[in-house]
Structure formats: C-alpha cells, structure tokens
Design a protein around this motif. Structure first.
Motif, PDB file in Angstrom:
ATOM      1  N   ARG A 151     -55.964  42.597   3.132  1.00  0.00           N
ATOM      2  CA  ARG A 151     -57.051  41.619   3.236  1.00  0.00           C
ATOM      3  C   ARG A 151     -56.842  40.457   2.277  1.00  0.00           C
ATOM      4  N   ASP A 152     -56.228  40.736   1.161  1.00  0.00           N
ATOM      5  CA  ASP A 152     -55.961  39.685   0.180  1.00  0.00           C
ATOM      6  C   ASP A 152     -54.869  40.204  -0.747  1.00  0.00           C
ATOM      7  N   MET A 153     -54.579  39.421  -1.773  1.00  0.00           N
ATOM      8  CA  MET A 153     -53.611  39.878  -2.751  1.00  0.00           C
ATOM      9  C   MET A 153     -54.215  41.013  -3.579  1.00  0.00           C
ATOM     10  N   ALA A 154     -53.363  41.650  -4.379  1.00  0.00           N
ATOM     11  CA  ALA A 154     -53.864  42.724  -5.221  1.00  0.00           C
ATOM     12  C   ALA A 154     -54.851  42.180  -6.254  1.00  0.00           C
ATOM     13  N   TYR A 155     -54.533  40.984  -6.810  1.00  0.00           N
ATOM     14  CA  TYR A 155     -55.406  40.416  -7.838  1.00  0.00           C
ATOM     15  C   TYR A 155     -55.730  38.971  -7.470  1.00  0.00           C
ATOM     16  N   PRO A 156     -56.763  38.770  -6.664  1.00  0.00           N
ATOM     17  CA  PRO A 156     -57.059  37.407  -6.196  1.00  0.00           C
ATOM     18  C   PRO A 156     -57.337  36.431  -7.332  1.00  0.00           C
ATOM     19  N   TYR A 157     -58.015  36.921  -8.373  1.00  0.00           N
ATOM     20  CA  TYR A 157     -58.370  36.048  -9.493  1.00  0.00           C
ATOM     21  C   TYR A 157     -57.112  35.594 -10.240  1.00  0.00           C
ATOM     22  N   LEU A 158     -56.200  36.520 -10.441  1.00  0.00           N
ATOM     23  CA  LEU A 158     -54.932  36.198 -11.088  1.00  0.00           C
ATOM     24  C   LEU A 158     -54.135  35.197 -10.254  1.00  0.00           C
ATOM     25  N   ASN A 159     -54.260  35.349  -8.943  1.00  0.00           N
ATOM     26  CA  ASN A 159     -53.570  34.450  -8.034  1.00  0.00           C
ATOM     27  C   ASN A 159     -54.013  33.011  -8.271  1.00  0.00           C
ATOM     28  N   ALA A 160     -55.337  32.827  -8.375  1.00  0.00           N
ATOM     29  CA  ALA A 160     -55.856  31.487  -8.635  1.00  0.00           C
ATOM     30  C   ALA A 160     -55.396  30.991 -10.003  1.00  0.00           C
ATOM     31  N   MET A 161     -55.330  31.895 -10.988  1.00  0.00           N
ATOM     32  CA  MET A 161     -54.831  31.518 -12.313  1.00  0.00           C
ATOM     33  C   MET A 161     -53.424  30.952 -12.222  1.00  0.00           C
ATOM     34  N   GLY A 162     -52.576  31.656 -11.489  1.00  0.00           N
ATOM     35  CA  GLY A 162     -51.196  31.192 -11.337  1.00  0.00           C
ATOM     36  C   GLY A 162     -51.153  29.809 -10.726  1.00  0.00           C
ATOM     37  N   LEU A 163     -51.995  29.602  -9.716  1.00  0.00           N
ATOM     38  CA  LEU A 163     -52.014  28.301  -9.054  1.00  0.00           C
ATOM     39  C   LEU A 163     -52.404  27.200 -10.033  1.00  0.00           C
ATOM     40  N   TRP A 164     -53.481  27.434 -10.795  1.00  0.00           N
ATOM     41  CA  TRP A 164     -53.968  26.330 -11.637  1.00  0.00           C
ATOM     42  C   TRP A 164     -53.068  26.103 -12.836  1.00  0.00           C
ATOM     43  N   LEU A 165     -52.364  27.146 -13.281  1.00  0.00           N
ATOM     44  CA  LEU A 165     -51.378  26.919 -14.342  1.00  0.00           C
ATOM     45  C   LEU A 165     -50.245  26.046 -13.822  1.00  0.00           C
ATOM     46  N   THR A 166     -49.764  26.363 -12.629  1.00  0.00           N
ATOM     47  CA  THR A 166     -48.705  25.536 -12.040  1.00  0.00           C
ATOM     48  C   THR A 166     -49.195  24.111 -11.862  1.00  0.00           C
ATOM     49  N   ALA A 167     -50.443  23.988 -11.388  1.00  0.00           N
ATOM     50  CA  ALA A 167     -51.008  22.649 -11.204  1.00  0.00           C
ATOM     51  C   ALA A 167     -51.088  21.923 -12.542  1.00  0.00           C
ATOM     52  N   GLY A 168     -51.435  22.666 -13.605  1.00  0.00           N
ATOM     53  CA  GLY A 168     -51.496  22.056 -14.926  1.00  0.00           C
ATOM     54  C   GLY A 168     -50.137  21.522 -15.346  1.00  0.00           C
ATOM     55  N   GLY A 169     -49.086  22.319 -15.090  1.00  0.00           N
ATOM     56  CA  GLY A 169     -47.734  21.860 -15.414  1.00  0.00           C
ATOM     57  C   GLY A 169     -47.377  20.615 -14.636  1.00  0.00           C
ATOM     58  N   ALA A 170     -47.699  20.622 -13.343  1.00  0.00           N
ATOM     59  CA  ALA A 170     -47.388  19.467 -12.503  1.00  0.00           C
ATOM     60  C   ALA A 170     -48.155  18.246 -12.996  1.00  0.00           C
TER      61      ALA A 170
END
Lengths: 211, 291, 719
Positions: free
Chosen positions: C154-173
């Motif tokens: 239904r979703d990833m194992a850790y949806p919240y962590l998934n969003a964290m990864g996204l926004w960290l990458t976005a922060g780097g960009a």
C-alpha cells in the motif's frame, strides 16, 4: 528456476488476499533500524580506515606519539561505565517483557546515569589532552584519533537524550506499540555503541599504548 | 596517438590489442541485436513463442563469451601494467643496458602553474621546458608544491601523479628527435590550461652544448628564491621562461620537506574572477620582483 | 578553534556581504537572475490566482504518499537536469570559442567568454547536478513510485522517512541553486580534489556549498535506501516469493544495498574535508601529517558504487520495458538477478581505477584492472539476455521500447570504452582525459535514455493518460543525433590527448571537432524544445489518450493490476500472487477482474508537514555553515532535534479509509474511462487469450476467485 515449473491451476488459485493483516509493525521498524546501524557501521569503518592510514610516523609530525599521551585509566573507566550501562539497559528490557513500568523506568534511568558518567570521563580525558596542546589541529594522526573518539561520544550523547525522551514517553503513553519499538531500537543502538567502543578501546587506546 | 617513445609505444601496442578484441565481441553483439529487432518485429517473419524464456545452451554461451573475453583481456592488462609501470618499466631497463652509461636524472617540481625542471647533476633548472637527449633513458623524480598535478607527455610517456609532500617517479626513453607537448592533466586551479611545457628531444651532442649554455645563465635558484617562484603565477603567452644557471644542492628534497612540514602557497580569494585584470596585476608584481 | 579566513567576517552575516552577490555585477548571472525571479513570480502568481495553495500544501507538500513523493523527486530531477544541461551548453560554447592561441576573449576572459574561475564553477556544478541532483532523484523517484506497486504494497515501509529523504534532497538542490546567485560554487571538478579543496587553495565559500549540498543529498539518499530495502523485504504481498519479484524490484534492491553501504563513506569523506576547512584539522592537507590520497580512496569507495547505484535501476527499467514490448517473458530471469547482484558486489572492489596513475604498485593496479573488467561479465550477460528476450518475441517499437533499445546500444559503446579504460596501461595515457569523459557520458546517457523510457512507460500509470508519440519520437531522434555529434568527436579528441576541464585549448588543430560538438549541442537544444512540445501536446490532448489499468496492453507485472492513475491506497484489495508475471498470467487465463466484490477499510498514514519543515531547517543549517553564520546553524540544529523529538510524541499519525470511500474511488476510476457501457471499450492490440479489457463491472455477488486465506504451496504469507 524456470518460470513455468510451478503451474498453478487458475480455476482454484487465490487471487486476492482478503483481510490481509498487513505487515508486522514492530518487526519492520526494527529491521529498518538494523539497516540504519549498517550505515553507521560503515561510517565507523571509514573512520577506522582513516585512522589506520594516518597512523604512520610521518603522520605524527609536530605531535606526541600515542604512547606518550594515552591515559589507559580513563579509557578503562569509560569501558566499565559503558558496559555497565548496557547491562542495566538489558535488565530494563527484561522488565519490559514482564511489563513492569517501574522496573523499565528505573533501569533506564540508571543506564542514562552511567552514560553520563562515561561522558564525564571522556570529556575530562580530552580536556586534559587539549590543555597539553594535543589537539585535532596538531597533525593528521591526532585529527583521526579525535574524530573517532568524539564521534563515538556524540553517539552516547544521542543515546542518553533518547533515553530521557523514552522515560517521558513511558510515563505518558505506557507501553504502546510506538514506545515498545523505540525501546527495542534503543537497545540495538546502545549495544551497538558498546560494540563499537570495544573496537575504539582496542584499536585506538590499547594499540596506541603498545605501538 | 602518435607514439614516439618506448613507453608510449608499448602502451599503444596493448591499446590496439584491447580495441581489437573488444570490437570482435561488440560488433557481432550489436549485429545480433539489430537482427533480433528486425526479424522479430511485430508483423515480421519471426516465430512467436511467448513462453520461451530459458535455455541452458544459450545460458552457457552468454556467460562463456564474456568470461573468456575478460580472461584474455585481464591477462593482457596485467602484462601491460607491468610493462609500463612508471617505477620500474621493464622496457626502460633494457634500453638502459643497450645505451650503457648513466641515465639522465631530472627532478620535476610542479608549482601553481608552472613546471620547474631541475637537472641535479648539471645543477641547472628550466621552466616549462624539458630538454632530453635521444636514446638515453631519463629518470624523473616528481613533486608538487601546492596541489596534485599529473605529469604527461602523451607521445613519450604515460601519466604519473605529482603530489605535494611526496615523491613519485617516472622514466622515459625517446627514439626520435623532435619537440613534443607535455602538460598537467589533473585539475589544479585557474592556470591549468596554461600549464603545459615543451619537451625537446635532441642529440647527445646538442644536449651537452645546451647544458653549457644554461650554466652560463646568471640567475641562481635557492630555496628562498624558489619560495617566491612558487607563488601562484599563470604563464600566459610567455615567450621566454626563467632559466637558472646555478641551483642549490638538494633543492628538490628541501621543497618536499618544507611542504611536509605544512608550507602552503595560498591561492587568493576568487582567483581569476577577471582574468585580464589578474594578468595586468601579475605583470606589475613581476616587475617588482614578487616572483 | 576556527580557522583563519581570507576576507571579511561578521557575527551577524558571517562571510555574506554585498560583494558576494555576483548578480549585481556579472552580466550572465544578471540575466539568469532576472529570468529566475520572473519565473518564480509567475509560478507564485499562478498558484495564488488559481487558489491552489491549500491544494499544494495538503496534496503535495505534506504528502507521505509514495507516488506523489516519487513524482516530486522526478520533478526535482527534471529541473536540475535542465540546469545541468544549461551548464553543459556553456562549457561547450566556451571550449568552442577558446580554441587556439589566437581566439578572442570577452568579459574579462583571455579566450572565450568565461574566466577560469567561472568555467571551473560550471564544470563542478554540471557534474554534481547531473550525478547527484538529476540522475539520482529521477531514479529514486521511479523506484519510489514503482516498487511498492510491483510488490503489491500500500505504501513504503516508512512513509514519513520517505518524505524526509525527499525534502533533504530538495534542500541540497536548493543549496546548489542558491550558489548560483549568492556567492559562488566550487570551482574544481564535481568530485573534490585535495588539497585543492582545502582552505589554502579554495578560500571562498564555493567548496562549502558543494560539500553541504552533497552531504544533504547523501543523507537523503541513505534514508531512501533504508526505506526501499525495508519495503522490499517486509512489505511484499502474500505469495510474492523472492523468485516472483518483478525484475525492476530486484534491481532496486541491489542498487539500494549499494547505496546503503557506500553513502556513509561519502559522508565521512566530506565530513573530514569539512573538519579540515572549518576547524583546521589535518586529514587531507599536504603537510602536517595529512594524507591527500586518503580523500581519493574514501571518495571513490563511494564514487564507484555510486555509478552502479545509478546504472542498476536503469538496467532494471530496460528489463521491464523490453519484455513488455516484445510480448514475451524476460529471458533468463534468474541470470538477470544474479547479474545485478554481481555488479553490485564487484562495485566495491574497483574504486582504485579512478586513480591508476597515483603511482601504486603494479600488483595493486593489476588487481583493480582485473576487477574492473569483471564488471563486464554480468553486464555482457544482461545485454545478451535482452537480445534473447526479443528473440522469438513480437517487438513493438513504441517510445519506451525505442528508449530502451537506445540504452542497449549506448551500453555496447560505453561498455566497450569501459573495457578500454579498465586497461590500466591505457589509463596512463588518457587518465583525466576527454576519452574518459566521453565514456562515462555514454553510460549516464544510457541511464538518461532508460529514465526517459521509464517516464514514457509508467507515465500513464501515474497520471492516467499516455504521452503522445509524434513529438516524442522527434525528441528521441534528435537526442540520438545530438549524442552522436557531441560524443564521437569527444572520443577522437580523447585519443588525441585532450584533458578535462580546460577553459582554453591551446591547439588550434582541434577547432573543427569543437565545432562539431557545438552542432551536437544545438541538436540537443532542439531535442529539448521537442521535449517541451511533447509534454505540452500530451497535456493538451490528455482526454484522448486516457489509459486503462494495463496502459500498454501487454504489461506483465503487478503495477498494471490497478487503475491508472493509481488510487492513494494502490490496491483496493491486496492481491495474492501466484506466478512471476502475475498480470500476464491472469490475462492468459481471463482473470482480469480488478476488484473483488466487498471492500474493506484500509489503514493509511496521515499527511504531515514535519518532513518539509525539517528539510527547510536542514537547508538553513547548510546555508549557515556555508557562510559561517554560526547563530543560524545553531538555531537550525536545535530546531531539527526538537522537531524530531516532538514528532515522536504525535499519536494520530495514521488514518483509516472506510470501505464506502474505497468503493466510490474504484467506481470513479472506471467511470472516467468508460462513461457509457462496455461496448466502446477498445480491444487492445496484442491482447492475449480472452478479453484484454481490464474492467468489467461486476456486482458484489459475482466474485471471482476470492479467497481469504492463501493455502497454496510456495506461497509464503508474511506475518
């Protein structure tokens, strides 16, 4: 290995998993934490590799050799404190199995205190060195030496802070699913730091004394 | 890719072997892919067997071909590495036996962004100009003052890193008289594009007369002078480079030691934000004897 | 404690001052800045005008839905791809202008129009952006979208962590983007050189920008890899045994194992460089007992696994597309899996081939040369397997397939040149040369080609309509032409001995090659125009191209078993897996029902704004550290820690979707596609046995093959 080895009769095959309970929450969380610890282990591995690379005589320009400045008493005291802390945390987990809130709280509190003792020893030891002018800025070897020691101490800081947070959560939530998985992960984390400390003790302190 | 030196020739020989073997594999594979695409396109001639997904024969072939190729190439690669190893090239040793006598020794120091060639036995030094006699093996010791550079003369000899505070070695033998380009191949900052030197291969006789000419040059190079020389300097379009008729004994080792003890030649902030202005400034400084 | 800096520093603004804003006095950046500000205003204005802020916040910025996170990853990747391409254009233009000693100079440069300092920044930015902020987010985004669908989760194992990864990458960009207008970027290559990146030789803030952007992306990617591995191991649908996993999922697993083990090493290598630059330690300095080769080793221990981290998902994508459009199962599935893991395993033992010329012993060089060649074995096997997948198939040349085949041919070229590079004796001749650059561009273009293929292929799954093909094909062919024109001359120049990162080429003889490369870049620019047209036309005509669940008619794996676009819960009822190509098998046997009568409540994670806020604080932290604004960094750290702790006290992180709503969503999905009756349902080309239509409206009594317990042999049901 070939795809058609198992032929399933389409007429009786089950197509939908009705009332599928989903995954095991705590198991998934701890599995993820194991993976995190693998990354942390890789960080330590890289740091230890750096230490080995920077341990030649040419890397100790303008500074003392480890034989002259390492104080085994402090390191030994830190070892005892940390291992005792791990033991008390283990006792806390025994109480978690029993479901005793007061037991878990008490033992974790003791673990945190021992962690603070460890930190106190570590900080004293390092300030002594700094006062003698033995700093990470001295040369390559000391940079690597302090990098490992301080990085490990930072983990202990995180662990103690985590324990304090858990104490609050046990008091407010009791043993909910979230609290239990966090306690299990904290156990993994704490034991892992102790294991790493074994390596630090052997390869940084003892080896420094002998070589 | 026009090798003129022993080492370069060896490399070239192995390069051709490598390319040949790879082409032998890749071209038929590409042909096979195109054939499969065309024959089995929708509405094409090929038979359609959607269930066919495995065959041990093909499995053996697809593992076998790469395995054999890689085996052969690995063998050749190891041989080649030993043949052109900068520290003790077998080819050079043989040439040494043939030529007799001593090899020529040259110490190379890379600064930001010039090459200094010291001939310790002849106690002379040149900048951005390397002169070697034909047929005599040349042994280099290399170091750098500031950052990592790469020493290469494509037609004569392969690359070797030139590192601050460390000594690396390289050797070459050249078979033809001529002038070749050498340069730094590792990024070292703003002056990289201008950091090339000419290598002149001359006859033995010409070489000795060239040495005596340089030895009469009044300029001397001591460690202090070198520390001025090593300041960041971009040699743009210079016709004549400094030459030194007298060089302090053991300068090379002194420089290595200094760098190991932490000496740096700092780069100014925003190096060459405006190249033209920078060069004007550099010319002014040069007149004042800053370098 | 802290090191001595060149230039001014104030407690409030750190090193920041008006001189550090290059858009005030450098023309190129002035115009760029104007355009960017304008675009930003247009976007903000448009969102405000349409009143979409609430929707953006609720639907996207705070989402934990893996598909939306994946889409945002891909958007970041595409934006950064454009920026990286602009950098490439500037590099090519400079090199074409600055050939030979008599080429004119403009704007303060002696040759061409860029000073060495600027082209250095552009080189570094191009490399870093393309590897870390374009290719990586694009692939991570694809994995995010597809993997849970392919394993029936239904979703990833850790949806919240998934969003964290996204926004960290976005922060780097965002940090890389900020470096364009505030201060400057690193002016070496995209991988640092020590001691060149030490404070003595790079005194500006450029290297700090580079370092922190890299670091944020590394943390984000590590978190993402933990998440994906845990998802694949723990979240598979019942009956999905290991040997029934779709091949792309296998590729994701192997690639994330690489990421998990290698990214920490990158963090260490960058952190030690940071200590050198901030505290004056001596890890990598030339003197004082530092060891500059340590950096190279640590960096490339990450660096080489990283490039396989990029290429394995690309191989996975090809392995999904080729069988679909050959209408045939993948040849040698087990071999493919083994090959993926073999590549992953070997990737750890090859890093030294990035610096064969550092005067290592010949035995050492031999070892790394041979291990590097070993990579050729599994890769070769993969190529043959793809060819034999087409063999006895029915190959349809639609856009995804064209991209996949392009990737295959690029892999042949790239693999061949790779074998040439693995030959250490060749490396002595062209290490750091344009030949190497051309080789790895072949490889990353392969990755890019498979990414474009994947976007074409899975686009209908995510958005519910297919992309049109006319402009897309033009885009494809111009990309092919551009690649040829840019990189064939580059190979030739590489053999002639040209090195990397030159801002001025002293040899006038090379001018024609540079001009041919310029033509290639022009073709790329046209390809970009076609790409934009392609997107525009597709969006305009989307109602004509609505996709069914099985968008291509010959899909084989699980993701084609749910509606397009995918509902937030992925599958109304968790499927039970019986074979490897489950969907193909169901179609053969006419079991194409997509729903199973009664719906059940579905447990889903709730949206949360915490990851976005933490990502923003991480950006502030990195920005503060870059400019040495200590108070900002300190506040950011405290706030990050507080946010993490406070989040752990939140209790209502989940929600339950009631069955009525599931039913409504399912109905809506069908009604969008077939507004009237089933009569006008198009029959697919290439449909197999039975009807190829995906939807039949059934009443709840007409359940087909529903069972609540898996009682099959070989079906392992997770706890």
């Amino acid at each position: 290995m070939s795809s058609s080895a198992v032929s399933i009769d389409p007429k009786t095959a089950s197509l939908w998993a009705r009332h599928y309970p989903g995954h095991d929450f705590i198991g998934t969380r701890t599995f993820g934490f194991w993976l995190y610890m693998l990354t942390d282990a890789m960080v330590y591995a890289a740091l230890f590799a750096s230490l080995v690379v920077l341990s030649h005589a040419s890397n100790m320009i303008g500074g003392p050799t480890p034989k002259n400045f390492i104080n085994p008493i402090y390191a030994y005291g830190e070892t005892i404190a940390l291992f005792a802390s791990v033991l008390t945390y283990g006792l806390a987990m025994v109480n978690l199995k029993k479901g005793s809130r007061s037991g878990v709280t008490g033992w974790i509190l003791l673990s945190a205190i021992l962690g603070v003792v460890y930190l106190g020893l570590s900080i004293t030891d390092n300030t002594h060195l700094f006062q003698q002018g033995i700093t990470p800025q001295t040369n390559g070897f000391l940079s690597a030496f302090f990098a490992i020691v301080i990085y490990h101490a930072l983990h202990i800081v995180v662990g103690v802070a985590w324990m304090l947070v858990m104490l609050i959560q046990i008091a407010t939530e009791g043993f909910s699913q979230n609290v239990v998985y966090r306690l299990i992960n904290l156990r993994l984390f704490w034991h892992f730091q102790a294991v790493i400390w074994v390596f630090v003790f052997v390869f940084v302190y003892l080896q420094g004394l002998l070589v | 890719m026009d090798p003129q030196g022993l080492i370069a020739k060896t490399s070239y020989h192995y390069f051709l072997l490598d390319v040949g073997i790879m082409l032998l594999i890749v071209v038929p594979t590409a042909a096979l892919a195109i054939w499969a695409m065309i024959r089995y396109r929708k509405g094409g001639k090929g038979t359609y067997q959607p269930k066919w997904a495995h065959s041990w024969t093909i499995e053996a072939i697809v593992w076998g071909i790469p395995l054999i190729t890689v085996g052969v190439l690995s063998y050749l690669s190891v041989k080649a590495i030993y043949a052109v190893n900068p520290y003790n090239p077998g080819a050079i040793s043989q040439a040494q036996k043939k030529a007799g006598g001593d090899p020529l020794e040259v110490d190379v120091i890379a600064t930001d962004w010039r090459w200094l060639f010291i001939y310790p036995k002849q106690h002379i030094a040149t900048t951005n100009e390397l002169v070697v006699p034909k047929g005599i093996p040349v042994r280099f010791r290399l170091t750098s003052t500031s950052v990592v550079n790469d020493f290469i003369i494509p037609q004569l000899v392969g690359m070797i890193d030139v590192m601050p505070g460390m000594r690396t070695k390289q050797a070459l033998v050249s078979d033809h008289i001529g002038s070749y380009v050498g340069f730094s191949a590792d990024y070292s900052g703003a002056g990289l594009s201008w950091m090339h030197f000419t290598t002149k291969v001359v006859s033995k006789h010409q070489f000795s007369s060239w040495v005596s000419t340089i030895q009469t040059d009044p300029q001397k190079l001591t460690l202090n002078g070198f520390n001025r020389f090593a300041r960041p300097y971009i040699p743009v379009g210079e016709k004549s480079q400094p030459k030194f008729g007298e060089v302090q004994q053991g300068l090379f080792d002194l420089v290595v030691n200094e760098v190991m003890k932490g000496k740096t030649w700092k780069t100014p902030m925003d190096m060459t934000e405006n190249m033209v202005a920078y060069l004007n400034n550099q010319n002014e400084l040069q007149k004042e004897g800053y370098y | 404690m802290f090191v001595h800096l060149q230039g001014p520093w104030s407690p409030l603004l750190g090193r920041l001052s008006a001189e550090q804003l290059p858009f005030l006095h450098i023309p190129i950046i002035e115009y760029t800045f104007a355009v960017v500000v304008l675009l930003g205003l247009v976007v903000v204005g448009a969102v405000t005008y349409l009143g979409k802020w609430g929707y953006l916040w609720r639907g996207w910025l705070t989402t934990v839905d893996h598909k939306r996170i994946g889409v945002m990853y891909i958007l970041i990747g595409l934006v950064m791809l454009l920026r990286g391409f602009a950098d490439a254009f500037m590099i090519r233009l400079q090199q074409a202008m600055a050939v030979g000693p008599h080429s004119p100079g403009y704007m303060g440069a002696i040759h061409g129009y860029l000073t060495p300092f600027h082209i250095g920044q552009i080189f570094a930015a191009h490399g870093l952006i393309m590897v870390v902020f374009a290719a990586t987010p694009l692939l991570v985004g694809l994995m995010n979208i597809i993997v849970p669908l392919q394993i029936g989760a239904r979703d990833m194992a850790y949806p919240y962590l998934n969003a964290m990864g996204l926004w960290l990458t976005a922060g780097g960009a965002a940090l890389v983007m900020a470096s364009l207008f505030i201060g400057n970027f690193a002016h070496g290559g995209w991988y640092g050189f020590v001691p060149y990146f030490e404070l003595s030789y790079s005194p500006g803030v450029g290297v700090d920008y580079w370092m922190w952007a890299f670091q944020l992306s590394a943390i984000g990617t590590s978190l993402g890899s933990i998440n994906l591995i845990a998802t694949i191991v723990k979240m598979r649908a019942p009956g999905m045994t290991w040997m029934r996993l779709p091949i792309f999922t296998w590729a994701s697993l192997s690639t994330n194992l690489i990421a998990l083990t290698s990214f920490p090493v990158l963090m260490v290598s960058l952190a030690l460089l940071g200590l050198d630059r901030y505290l004056g330690t001596h890890f990598y300095t030339a003197g004082m007992g530092g060891n500059l080769m340590l950096y190279n080793d640590l960096f490339w221990i990450w660096g080489h696994p990283e490039v396989y981290f990029l290429i394995l998902p690309a191989f996975g994508i090809m392995s999904e597309i080729i069988p679909t459009f050959s209408e045939k199962t993948l040849f040698g599935y087990a071999t493919m899996v083994i090959a993926s893991f073999a590549i992953g395993g070997v990737s750890w033992g090859v890093w030294l081939h990035h610096f064969f010329t550092m005067a290592a012993a010949p035995s050492v060089n031999s070892f790394y040369s041979v291990t590097t060649m070993l990579v050729g074995i599994p890769t070769g096997v993969k190529v043959f397997n793809w060819i034999f997948t087409m063999y006895r198939g029915r190959v349809r040349f639609e856009l995804p397939m064209m991209w996949a085949l392009l990737a295959l041919f690029l892999l042949l070229v790239g693999g061949m040149t790779g074998m040439m590079n693995a030959f250490a004796s060749n490396d002595y001749m062209w290490h750091n040369g344009i030949f190497v650059v051309a080789h790895f561009h072949m490889m990353v273009l392969l990755i890019a080609a498979s990414i474009f293929g994947a976007v074409e292929y899975w686009f209908p799954k995510v958005f519910g309509f297919r992309l049109e093909q006319k402009w897309g094909k033009l885009f494809f062919w111009f990309m092919v032409l551009g690649t040829g024109f840019v990189f064939v001359p580059m190979f030739i120049l590489g053999l002639a001995g040209m090195t990397r990162r030159l801002d001025y080429i002293p040899y006038a003889a090379w001018a024609p090659y540079m001009q041919i490369e310029m033509i290639g870049i022009a073709l790329y620019v046209m390809a970009l125009a076609f790409f934009l047209a392609h997107l525009y036309v597709s969006l305009r005509d989307r109602s004509k191209n609505l996709a069914e669940a099985d968008a291509w008619g010959t899909g084989r794996s699980l993701e084609w078993m749910t509606h397009s676009p995918v509902p937030s819960y992925n599958f109304a009822i968790t499927p039970h897996i019986n074979t490897r190509d489950e969907w193909a098998w169901r179609k053969e046997n006419g079991l194409t029902e997509l729903h199973a009568g009664e719906y059940e409540p579905i447990h889903m994670p709730k949206n949360t704004g915490v990851p976005l806020v933490i990502g923003a604080f991480f950006f502030a932290l990195a920005f503060g550290l870059t400019w040495r604004i200590w108070w900002l960094s300190l506040i950011s750290v405290v706030l990050i820690v507080l946010m993490i702790i406070l989040r752990s006290f939140q209790k209502d992180t989940d929600m339950t979707i009631p069955p009525e709503e599931v039913e409504r969503t399912e109905k809506r999905a069908i009604d969008t596609l077939y507004p009237s009756s089933r009569a006008d349902v198009p029959v697919y080309p290439g449909g197999t046995v039975g009807t190829a239509t995906a939807y039949q409206r059934l009443s709840a009594s007409e359940d087909v093959g529903v069972s609540s317990t898996g009682t099959l042999p070989h079906a392992s049901v997770d706890r």
